[in-house]
Design an enzyme around this catalytic site. Structure first.
Site, PDB file in Angstrom:
ATOM      1  N   ASP A  98       0.860  -1.171   0.000  1.00  0.00           N
ATOM      2  CA  ASP A  98       0.000   0.000   0.000  1.00  0.00           C
ATOM      3  C   ASP A  98       0.907   1.235   0.000  1.00  0.00           C
ATOM      4  OD1 ASP A  98      -2.418   1.579   0.408  1.00  0.00           O
ATOM      5  OD2 ASP A  98      -1.719   1.816   2.475  1.00  0.00           O
ATOM      6  N   ASP A 148      -0.151   5.191   1.063  1.00  0.00           N
ATOM      7  CA  ASP A 148      -0.349   6.085   2.213  1.00  0.00           C
ATOM      8  C   ASP A 148      -0.384   5.288   3.512  1.00  0.00           C
ATOM      9  OD1 ASP A 148      -1.205   8.925   1.020  1.00  0.00           O
ATOM     10  OD2 ASP A 148      -2.142   7.371  -0.197  1.00  0.00           O
ATOM     11  N   ASP A 181      -1.538  -1.016   5.911  1.00  0.00           N
ATOM     12  CA  ASP A 181      -1.743  -0.422   7.237  1.00  0.00           C
ATOM     13  C   ASP A 181      -3.199  -0.341   7.644  1.00  0.00           C
ATOM     14  OD1 ASP A 181      -2.178   1.712   5.234  1.00  0.00           O
ATOM     15  OD2 ASP A 181      -2.432   2.995   6.989  1.00  0.00           O
TER      16      ASP A 181
END
EC number: 3.1.3.18
Length: 233
Positions: free
Chosen positions: A13, A15, A175
């Site tokens: 991922d 961000d 995250d």
């Protein structure tokens, strides 16, 4: 003649995983909602707002401030966000500590790398370029690359295809619930980082492995995850 198996693939991922973009997301979002007279959001709000792209983030900011957002105003606000974010790029956004060393180590071990993000392409790709990270990735897929996005399994599966990988030899690193759920939906192992923008403790999302820093993300860990998957098959 037996065909040689494809190299392992590690998908990241963006961000909150590869890059800490929080300050710039907050700045551009506050610039955007200021025209509607909304009170600024904070970093603590961010975990409830991010994950599905800028349009959804703007909608969630209005909902957070209990303010109606007319449909006709969404596109102009989105363009305002995009313009501000691009103009400031890379701003204060920086790769997380240790990630460059980790990408080097994984690449040197023969592991292919890719990015799978819900961030729109016109923001994600230039950001990675300005931070000098694009050279690591065989594929970068974004929130508008396909007609679907995480947690839809097809976003990960499409990324795997573009990177020339195999879902049986791939892992996802992220995250948030979008990353972990997308990995589960795609049937690939997941590694959850604890330093991103999730509003739920990472352990509660039940990735296969939880790490507190990139020093723990080694080629050996990727190998163990894939070996464990093979043993369970």
């Amino acid at each position: 003649m037996t065909s040689r198996p494809l190299s392992p693939l590690a998908i990241f991922d963006l961000d909150g995983t590869l890059v800490d973009t929080a300050a710039d997301l907050v700045s551009s979002l506050n610039h955007t909602i200021a025209v509607a007279g909304l009170a600024p959001v904070t970093y603590d709000d961010l975990t409830h707002l991010v994950g599905q792209g800028a349009r959804v983030m703007i909608k969630r900011a209005f909902a957070l401030r209990q303010t109606e957002l007319p449909e006709a105003e969404i596109d102009p606000l989105y363009e305002r966000f995009i313009t501000h974010y691009r103009a400031e790029m890379p701003g204060e956004s920086r790769p997380y500590p240790g990630i460059v060393n980790t990408l080097d180590a994984l690449s040197e071990a023969g592991i292919t790398l890719a990015v799978c993000t819900n961030k729109t392409e016109i923001l994600a790709v230039p950001l990675l370029e300005k931070l000098g990270l694009t050279r690591y990735f065989a594929a970068i897929t974004c929130g508008d690359t396909f007609a679907f996005r995480k947690p839809d399994a097809r976003h990960i599966l499409g990324t795997i295809e573009k990177a020339g990988g195999d879902s049986r030899r791939s892992i996802m690193v992220g995250d948030s619930i979008n990353d972990i759920l997308a990995a589960k939906n795609a049937g690939v192992p997941s590694i959850g980082v604890t330093f991103g923008y999730t509003d739920v403790p990472m352990a509660e999302l039940e990735p296969d492995v939880v790490i507190d820093g990139f020093a723990a993300l080694t080629p050996d860990l990727v190998g163990r995850l894939l070996t464990g998957r093979d043993a369970a098959a």
